[in-house]
Design a protein around this motif. Structure first.
Motif, PDB file in Angstrom:
ATOM      1  N   VAL A  96       2.439  -1.826   0.769  1.00  0.00           N
ATOM      2  CA  VAL A  96       1.368  -1.439   1.737  1.00  0.00           C
ATOM      3  C   VAL A  96       0.744  -0.255   1.114  1.00  0.00           C
ATOM      4  CG1 VAL A  96       0.719  -1.221   4.145  1.00  0.00           C
ATOM      5  CG2 VAL A  96       2.500  -2.703   3.571  1.00  0.00           C
ATOM      6  N   HIS A  97      -0.580  -0.209   0.826  1.00  0.00           N
ATOM      7  CA  HIS A  97      -1.268   0.646   0.227  1.00  0.00           C
ATOM      8  C   HIS A  97      -2.671   1.037   0.982  1.00  0.00           C
ATOM      9  CE1 HIS A  97      -3.855   2.722  -2.969  1.00  0.00           C
ATOM     10  NE2 HIS A  97      -2.679   3.081  -3.597  1.00  0.00           N
ATOM     11  N   PRO A  98      -3.325   2.080   0.843  1.00  0.00           N
ATOM     12  CA  PRO A  98      -4.690   2.322   1.661  1.00  0.00           C
ATOM     13  C   PRO A  98      -5.524   1.389   1.169  1.00  0.00           C
ATOM     14  CG  PRO A  98      -3.496   4.307   1.024  1.00  0.00           C
ATOM     15  CD  PRO A  98      -2.823   3.478   0.276  1.00  0.00           C
ATOM     16  N   ASP A  99      -5.381   0.870  -0.104  1.00  0.00           N
ATOM     17  CA  ASP A  99      -6.784   0.242  -0.873  1.00  0.00           C
ATOM     18  C   ASP A  99      -6.442  -1.293  -0.747  1.00  0.00           C
ATOM     19  OD1 ASP A  99      -7.973   2.515  -1.528  1.00  0.00           O
ATOM     20  OD2 ASP A  99      -7.030   2.301  -3.545  1.00  0.00           O
ATOM     21  N   TYR A 100      -5.265  -1.825  -0.418  1.00  0.00           N
ATOM     22  CA  TYR A 100      -5.003  -3.236  -0.534  1.00  0.00           C
ATOM     23  C   TYR A 100      -3.522  -3.550   0.421  1.00  0.00           C
ATOM     24  CZ  TYR A 100      -2.226  -2.277  -4.726  1.00  0.00           C
ATOM     25  OH  TYR A 100      -1.532  -1.720  -5.516  1.00  0.00           O
ATOM     26  N   LEU A 101      -3.137  -4.845   0.254  1.00  0.00           N
ATOM     27  CA  LEU A 101      -1.543  -5.134   0.596  1.00  0.00           C
ATOM     28  C   LEU A 101      -1.431  -6.168  -0.303  1.00  0.00           C
ATOM     29  CD1 LEU A 101      -1.409  -8.133   2.198  1.00  0.00           C
ATOM     30  CD2 LEU A 101      -2.649  -7.165   3.966  1.00  0.00           C
ATOM     31  N   ARG A 102      -0.278  -6.204  -0.704  1.00  0.00           N
ATOM     32  CA  ARG A 102       0.470  -7.191  -1.438  1.00  0.00           C
ATOM     33  C   ARG A 102       1.756  -7.729  -0.738  1.00  0.00           C
ATOM     34  NH1 ARG A 102       2.438  -4.483  -6.628  1.00  0.00           N
ATOM     35  NH2 ARG A 102       4.483  -4.387  -5.714  1.00  0.00           N
ATOM     36  N   PHE A 103       1.789  -9.003  -0.626  1.00  0.00           N
ATOM     37  CA  PHE A 103       2.939  -9.718   0.210  1.00  0.00           C
ATOM     38  C   PHE A 103       3.417 -10.881  -0.707  1.00  0.00           C
ATOM     39  CE2 PHE A 103       4.618 -12.352   3.463  1.00  0.00           C
ATOM     40  CZ  PHE A 103       5.246 -11.726   4.465  1.00  0.00           C
ATOM     41  N   ASP A 104       4.869 -10.731  -0.954  1.00  0.00           N
ATOM     42  CA  ASP A 104       5.567 -11.589  -1.675  1.00  0.00           C
ATOM     43  C   ASP A 104       6.420 -12.475  -0.686  1.00  0.00           C
ATOM     44  OD1 ASP A 104       4.469 -10.421  -3.845  1.00  0.00           O
ATOM     45  OD2 ASP A 104       6.488  -9.332  -4.123  1.00  0.00           O
ATOM     46  N   PHE A 105       6.381 -14.049  -0.693  1.00  0.00           N
ATOM     47  CA  PHE A 105       7.078 -14.765   0.227  1.00  0.00           C
ATOM     48  C   PHE A 105       7.584 -16.024  -0.793  1.00  0.00           C
ATOM     49  CE2 PHE A 105       2.638 -15.946  -0.439  1.00  0.00           C
ATOM     50  CZ  PHE A 105       2.465 -17.239  -0.312  1.00  0.00           C
ATOM     51  N   SER A 106       8.623 -16.720   0.245  1.00  0.00           N
ATOM     52  CA  SER A 106       9.105 -17.902  -0.563  1.00  0.00           C
ATOM     53  C   SER A 106       8.189 -18.862  -0.353  1.00  0.00           C
ATOM     54  CB  SER A 106      10.399 -18.299   0.007  1.00  0.00           C
ATOM     55  OG  SER A 106      10.471 -18.259   1.662  1.00  0.00           O
ATOM     56  N   HIS A 107       8.105 -19.705  -1.371  1.00  0.00           N
ATOM     57  CA  HIS A 107       7.228 -21.054  -1.286  1.00  0.00           C
ATOM     58  C   HIS A 107       7.299 -21.626  -2.470  1.00  0.00           C
ATOM     59  CE1 HIS A 107       4.580 -24.017   0.440  1.00  0.00           C
ATOM     60  NE2 HIS A 107       3.652 -23.650  -0.487  1.00  0.00           N
ATOM     61  N   PHE A 108       7.296 -23.075  -2.910  1.00  0.00           N
ATOM     62  CA  PHE A 108       7.405 -23.516  -4.069  1.00  0.00           C
ATOM     63  C   PHE A 108       6.168 -24.102  -4.698  1.00  0.00           C
ATOM     64  CE2 PHE A 108      11.660 -23.154  -1.844  1.00  0.00           C
ATOM     65  CZ  PHE A 108      11.975 -22.203  -2.533  1.00  0.00           C
ATOM     66  N   GLN A 109       5.275 -24.159  -4.295  1.00  0.00           N
ATOM     67  CA  GLN A 109       3.843 -24.305  -4.895  1.00  0.00           C
ATOM     68  C   GLN A 109       2.632 -23.791  -4.795  1.00  0.00           C
ATOM     69  OE1 GLN A 109       4.133 -28.402  -3.039  1.00  0.00           O
ATOM     70  NE2 GLN A 109       2.374 -27.847  -1.813  1.00  0.00           N
ATOM     71  N   LYS A 110       1.818 -23.883  -5.579  1.00  0.00           N
ATOM     72  CA  LYS A 110       0.605 -22.959  -5.251  1.00  0.00           C
ATOM     73  C   LYS A 110      -0.103 -23.316  -3.994  1.00  0.00           C
ATOM     74  CE  LYS A 110      -3.939 -22.301  -8.008  1.00  0.00           C
ATOM     75  NZ  LYS A 110      -3.808 -20.949  -7.878  1.00  0.00           N
TER      76      LYS A 110
END
Length: 877
Positions: free
Chosen positions: A588-602
C-alpha cells in the motif's frame, strides 16, 4: 518413543514447571530488518531481551520452526552430506524472563534428559564458558557448581568464546552458555578415546543436543560488556538430534522425522535408500528441503528472485538438481511427498494440511521452471564443451561457468559433473573469484553500520497515536546513527508519535518535526521489533527540546485510501472469483496499491470490469469505517474477520470493517469509503503458481490515469477525419498496414531473388569455387542473413561470398561458404571477418562457415570487401 511423543513430553514437562506453552512463530520473519527467517527459538522474544516490550509470562516453552541456510550457523551446500545438519529444523526451548536463572535451567535440563527420556547419564557431557580476558569475564564458576551436582567434574569441559558465549548480534544481549553433548559411540570406541576429547570437535557421534544460554550482559557498539538489569534464560534443543538419540539411530535422517518421506522418494525413484552414497545424499537433501519449502510457503513466503523468496527458490532448486542428477527424476515429483510430510508433522503444525493445495501448485510450477532451466543450461554447456575441444583446451574458463550459474541458474556441481564425463574441468579459482566479487558487491550494497542507542530519557513508553492524530507534540527519547551505502542517517525514537511505521504491506509515513529553531524532515518510518523508528537526515540541535511532529497529510490520505481500497478489492475478488481467493501479500503506497491473491487462471476482461464495478459501488455507498482496536482474537475470528496470509496475531487484535468487509488489520484507513473517490485496475498478472497480482489506483491517482487516457484518445481522434469512431479507425489502419507490409515483403523477396541472380552472374570461379563479393541494397539490410543463406543454396557446387551493406550510418559484413570449404580448403569465415572488420571500425564472430561483423564506418565497406576477396583468392590459389 515416536517424534510426536518426544515433542509432547518436552512441552508437558515444562508445563509442569509452570511454563506457558506458546505457539511457534512463523518461520518467515516480519517487522525485523535484521532477519529474513526465524533462526532460533528466541527470535519471537527478542523485544523482551532488548527491553522494548514487557514479558506476558515470566516462563514460556515451545517447539519453534527455524531456518538456517547461511552464515556462522550452517552452509546450505553441506546439508544432506552429513547426519545432523538441516535447513529447516525444530528447536525445543524454555525461557525465563527475569525469573529463574542458572540453577533451575541446569537442574530441569538434567531432569528431563535423564529421568523423563532416560538417557544414560554416562553418555552425557556438559561444557561451560572458560572465560575471556579480552572481555574481562572469568570462567562461569556459578554454572560449574550447579553442574557438579549432576555430572562428574571430568565430564564438565571448558568451552571457548566461539562455542560457549552466545550473542544475538554484534551488539545487544548476550551471555555465557552451557552445552549438553551426548556420546553415541560404542563401548569399545569410548574406551579407546574418552568422550571429553571429542566434544565440539565435529565428531558425527559426539553431538550437542541442548544449549542453555544465560543472558546477563549487553554488548555495546564499542565492544564493551555491561551487566543487564534483568537476567534471562534462553535454551534451545535440536528436536531432530534428540529424536536420533532417543530412537538409537546413527543419523537424524534414520528417525521417523524423515524416514516416511525418504521411503516415498525411494518408491518414486525406484532406488533403494542405502543403495549408494550419491543417491542417499540426494534423498536426504530432498527430504530436508521439502520440509523447508512447505513450511516457508505455509508461512507466507513464495519462491521469488528477491531476498527471502530467493532463498526458498534456491533451496527448492537444490532439491530438484539432486533428484535430476542422482535419482534420474526428470519430471516434477516433490508435491507427491506432501502426504508423508503432513502425516509426520501435520498434528503439531495443522497449517500444512490447510495449505496443501497451494504448496503443491507452487512447488510444481517451480519444478517445471527449473527443469526447463536445466535443459537450457545443458544445451549451453554442450556448446561450451564443443568450443573448448575445438581449441584443444582441457580447462573451461571459470568466468564462463560463473555466467552459466549466475545468469542461467545452472549449478556449478552439475557443470563440473558433465564436464568430467567429457574429460574437462572448470577453472575453479576463476569461478570462485567471480563468486566472491559478486558476494562483495552484495555485502557492500547491504552493509549497515549501527551505533549504540543514546538514551535521553527513561520515558520509553512510546505510544502510537496516528490512528487519531496526524500531528502532536513529541520529545526525543533515544537515537542512534546509522551508516548505509556511505550515507549517514539517524534513527529517532519519540515518546509518542503520529507516524505510522511500515508494516503489513503499508509503507511508512514521512513528514517532519519542528520547533521555532529548526525543521527536520522525517523521510521514512520503520518498525524494528517493538520500536517505531523515524529516519532523519540529521539530529536536532537541542536534543531535549519539545517538537511538533507533523505527518505528510497528502501522502497519508492517499496511502489510507489505497489501503481501504485493498479491503474492498479483496471482498470483490471473493464475490466474483469464489471463496478460494485469499490475500497472499500487498503493498500500500501513496501512488498505487498492489494486491496478491490465490487464483489459478488469468482474469478475463469481464471479470476485471465486474470487480471494478463492485469496488466503485462500495465507494459510492460511503460506507463508514467500523473499527475495533482491542478485540480478543477469538472474538474477531468468531465475527468472521479475515486474517492476512502468513501473519502471526497476538491475543488482542484490531479489526477494520466497511459494510460486509471485515479484516484483521493494523494499517491506516479512510473514515468512510466515499473518501476513496474512484478505483481503477491498471494491471493483472501472475507472480507464482496459483498467485495473481492486481495493481490499482484510487482518488487523485485514478483521476490522473483517467485524464491521461482521455487525452490519449483525444489525440488519437485528431489524427482521423472521423473522430467519433476511433476503434474502427485504428482497426482499419492496422488492416491497411498489414496489407501494405504483405505487399512490401513480396516486393522485397522479388528484389532479393534479383540480387542473388545478379551476384551469381558476376561470380568469379577459382579452382572450381564460386567467389562472390558484393554490396547489398540498403533497403535489404535487415535481410542480410537470409540473403547469404539463400545465395549459398542457389549456387551449384562450392561457393564463398562476402556481402556488405550500409544503412542508418552503420555497416554490416557477412562471410558465408559451403561447409566443405571450411574443412578442405583451410578457409574460416571467422578469421576472414576478423581480418577485415577493422575497415568498418567494428568487430564480429560466428562459425567457421558463417560469420558476421558490425561497425560504425559505412565508408569502409568497399575496402573491406576488396581485402576479403584478396585474402580468399590467396587461400584458394
Amino acid at each position: 518413543m515416536t517424534a510426536s511423543e518426544i515433542r509432547n513430553s518436552f512441552l508437558t514437562f515444562f508445563e509442569s514447571k509452570q511454563h506457558k506453552i506458546v505457539d511457534s512463530a512463523p518461520m518467515v520473519v516480519k517487522d525485523d530488518p535484521t532477519l529474513m527467517f526465524t533462526n532460533a527459538g528466541m527470535n519471537q522474544f527478542k523485544d523482551i531481551f532488548l527491553g522494548n516490550a514487557p514479558a506476558k509470562f515470566p516462563r514460556v516453552a515451545n517447539s519453534q520452526k527455524c531456518l538456517r541456510v547461511s552464515g556462522k550457523h550452517n552452509d546450505l551446500e553441506e546439508v544432506g552430506h552429513d547426519t545432523y545438519h538441516h535447513t529447516m529444523f525444530e528447536m525445543l526451548g524454555n525461557w525465563s524472563f527475569g525469573d529463574y536463572f542458572k540453577k533451575e535451567a541446569i537442574d530441569w535440563a538434567w531432569e528431563y534428559l535423564t529421568e523423563v527420556l532416560k538417557i544414560d547419564k554416562s553418555c552425557l557431557y556438559v561444557s561451560i564458558f572458560e572465560g575471556d580476558a579480552k572481555d574481562g569475564i572469568e570462567r562461569d564458576e556459578e554454572a560449574l557448581e550447579y553442574w557438579k551436582n549432576h555430572v562428574p567434574e571430568n565430564r564438565i569441559i571448558n568451552g571457548n568464546k566461539k562455542d560457549n558465549f552466545w550473542e544475538m548480534g554484534d551488539t545487544g544481549p548476550c551471555g555465557p552458555c552451557s552445552e549438553i553433548h551426548v556420546d553415541l559411540r560404542s563401548s569399545d570406541e569410548k574406551e579407546q578415546i574418552p568422550g571429553e576429547n571429542l566434544v565440539n570437535k565435529d565428531h558425527p557421534e559426539v553431538i550437542e543436543v541442548w544449549n542453555l544460554v544465560f543472558i546477563q550482559y549487553n554488548r555495546k557498539a564499542d565492544g564493551s560488556l555491561v551487566p543487564l538489569p534483568q537476567k534471562h534464560v534462553d535454551t534451545g534443543m535440536g528436536f531432530e538430534r534428540l529424536c536420533r538419540v532417543i530412537q538409537g539411530k546413527m543419523s537424524n535422517y534414520d528417525t521417523d522425522v524423515f524416514q516416511p518421506v525418504i521411503q516415498k522418494i525411494s518408491s518414486i525413484s525406484d532406488i533403494k535408500y542405502g543403495n549408494s552414497p550419491e543417491s542417499d545424499i540426494a534423498m536426504r537433501v530432498i527430504a530436508d528441503h521439502i520440509r523447508t519449502i512447505s513450511f516457508a510457503i505455509t508461512d507466507g513466503q513464495l519462491p521469488s528472485n528477491n531476498k527471502a523468496g530467493y532463498v526458498i527458490r534456491r533451496i527448492l532448486r537444490r532439491a530438484v538438481r539432486y533428484a535430476y542428477t542422482f535419482l534420474d527424476l526428470k519430471k516434477p515429483f516433490m508435491g507427491e511427498l506432501l502426504p508423508e510430510l503432513i502425516a509426520t508433522m501435520g498434528t503439531a503444525y495443522p497449517e500444512l494440511e490447510n495449505r496443501k493445495e497451494l504448496i503443491q501448485k507452487v512447488v510444481k510450477e517451480e519444478e517445471d521452471s527449473f527443469l526447463r532451466t536445466l535443459s537450457t543450461g545443458i544445451t549451453l554447456l554442450d556448446k561450451i564443451i564443443k568450443d573448448t575441444r575445438e581449441n584443444d583446451y582441457k580447462v573451461v574458463d571459470g568466468k564462463v561457468a560463473f555466467e552459466l550459474y549466475d545468469t542461467f541458474g545452472f549449478p556449478l556441481d552439475l557443470t563440473e559433473l558433465i564436464l568430467k564425463e567429457n574429460g574437462l574441468v572448470v577453472n575453479r579459482k576463476e569461478f570462485e573469484t567471480e563468486m566472491e566479487a559478486q558476494k562483495t558487491r552484495a555485502r557492500n550494497a547491504a552493509a549497515v553500520e549501527t551505533d549504540d542507542w543514546v538514551v535521553l530519557t527513561n520515558d520509553d513508553t512510546e505510544e502510537f497515536i496516528g490512528y487519531d492524530f496526524l500531528d502532536s507534540e513529541i520529545q526525543l527519547v533515544k537515537y542512534r546513527k546509522v551508516k548505509s551505502k556511505n550515507k549517514e542517517l539517524y534513527q529517532l525514537v519519540f515518546n509518542i508519535t503520529p507516524f505510522y511505521a511500515e508494516s503489513g504491506g503499508q509503507v511508512g509515513d514521512c513528514g517532519f518535526i519542528e520547533n521555532s529553531e529548526e525543521r527536520i524532515p522525517i523521510i521514512d518510518t520503520k518498525r524494528e521489533n517493538n520500536l517505531i523508528i523515524h529516519i532523519a537526515p540529521k539530529l536536532p540541535k537541542d536534543l531535549n527540546a519539545t517538537f511538533k511532529a507533523q505527518v505528510d497529510l497528502d501522502k497519508r490520505r492517499m496511502t489510507a485510501s489505497h489501503h481501504s481500497a485493498t479491503h474492498l478489492l479483496h471482498k470483490a475478488l471473493r464475490e466474483i472469483l469464489g471463496s478460494h481467493v485469499e490475500q497472499k501479500g500487498s503493498l500500500v503506497h501513496p501512488d498505487y496499491l498492489r494486491f496478491d491473491f490465490s487464483h489459478f487462471q488469468k482474469l478475463t476482461d469481464e471479470e476485471i470490469n465486474a470487480i471494478e464495478k463492485i469496488v466503485n459501488s462500495e465507494i459510492r455507498k460511503n460506507l463508514p469505517l467500523e473499527e475495533h482496536r482491542e478485540l480478543p482474537v477469538s472474538k474477531a475470528k468468531e465475527m468472521g474477520a479475515m486474517a492476512l496470509f502468513g501473519e502471526k496475531y497476538g491475543d488482542v487484535v484490531r479489526t477494520i470493517g466497511f459494510g460486509d468487509s471485515l479484516e484483521l488489520c493494523g494499517g491506516t484507513h479512510v473514515n468512510a469509503t466515499g473518501q476513496i473517490g474512484i478505483f481503477r485496475i491498471i494491471s493483472e498478472s501472475s507472480i507464482a503458481a496459483g498467485i495473481r497480482r492486481i495493481e490499482a489506483v484510487v482518488a487523485d491517482k485514478a483521476e490522473e490515469l483517467i485524464n491521461q487516457q482521455a487525452d490519449t484518445l483525444k489525440e488519437l481522434g485528431s489524427l482521423f477525419k472521423n473522430q467519433f469512431h476511433i476503434q474502427k479507425n485504428v482497426e482499419n489502419l492496422i488492416n491497411e498496414n498489414a496489407s501494405l507490409n504483405k505487399e512490401l515483403n513480396a516486393l522485397k523477396q522479388s528484389i532479393i531473388q534479383n540480387e542473388i541472380s545478379s551476384f551469381i552472374g558476376h561470380a568469379e570461379t577459382i579452382g572450381g569455387v564460386k567467389v562472390i563479393g558484393a554490396r547489398v541494397k540498403p533497403m535489404l539490410a535487415g535481410n542480410l542473413k537470409d540473403i547469404a543463406f539463400n545465395l549459398r543454396t542457389a549456387c551449384d557446387g562450392s561457393m564463398i561470398a562476402v556481402l556488405g551493406v550500409a544503412a542508418d550510418d552503420k555497416a554490416q559484413l557477412t562471410v558465408i561458404m559451403s561447409e566443405d570449404l571450411s574443412k578442405e580448403k583451410n578457409l574460416n569465415a571467422v578469421e576472414i571477418i576478423k581480418s577485415v572488420s577493422q575497415e568498418i571500425k567494428g568487430g564480429g564472430g560466428g562459425q567457421p562457415f558463417f560469420a558476421t561483423a558490425g561497425g560504425k564506418n559505412p565508408d569502409g565497406i568497399d575496402s573491406a570487401l576488396a581485402k576479403a576477396i584478396k585474402l580468399i583468392k590467396e587461400k584458394l590459389q
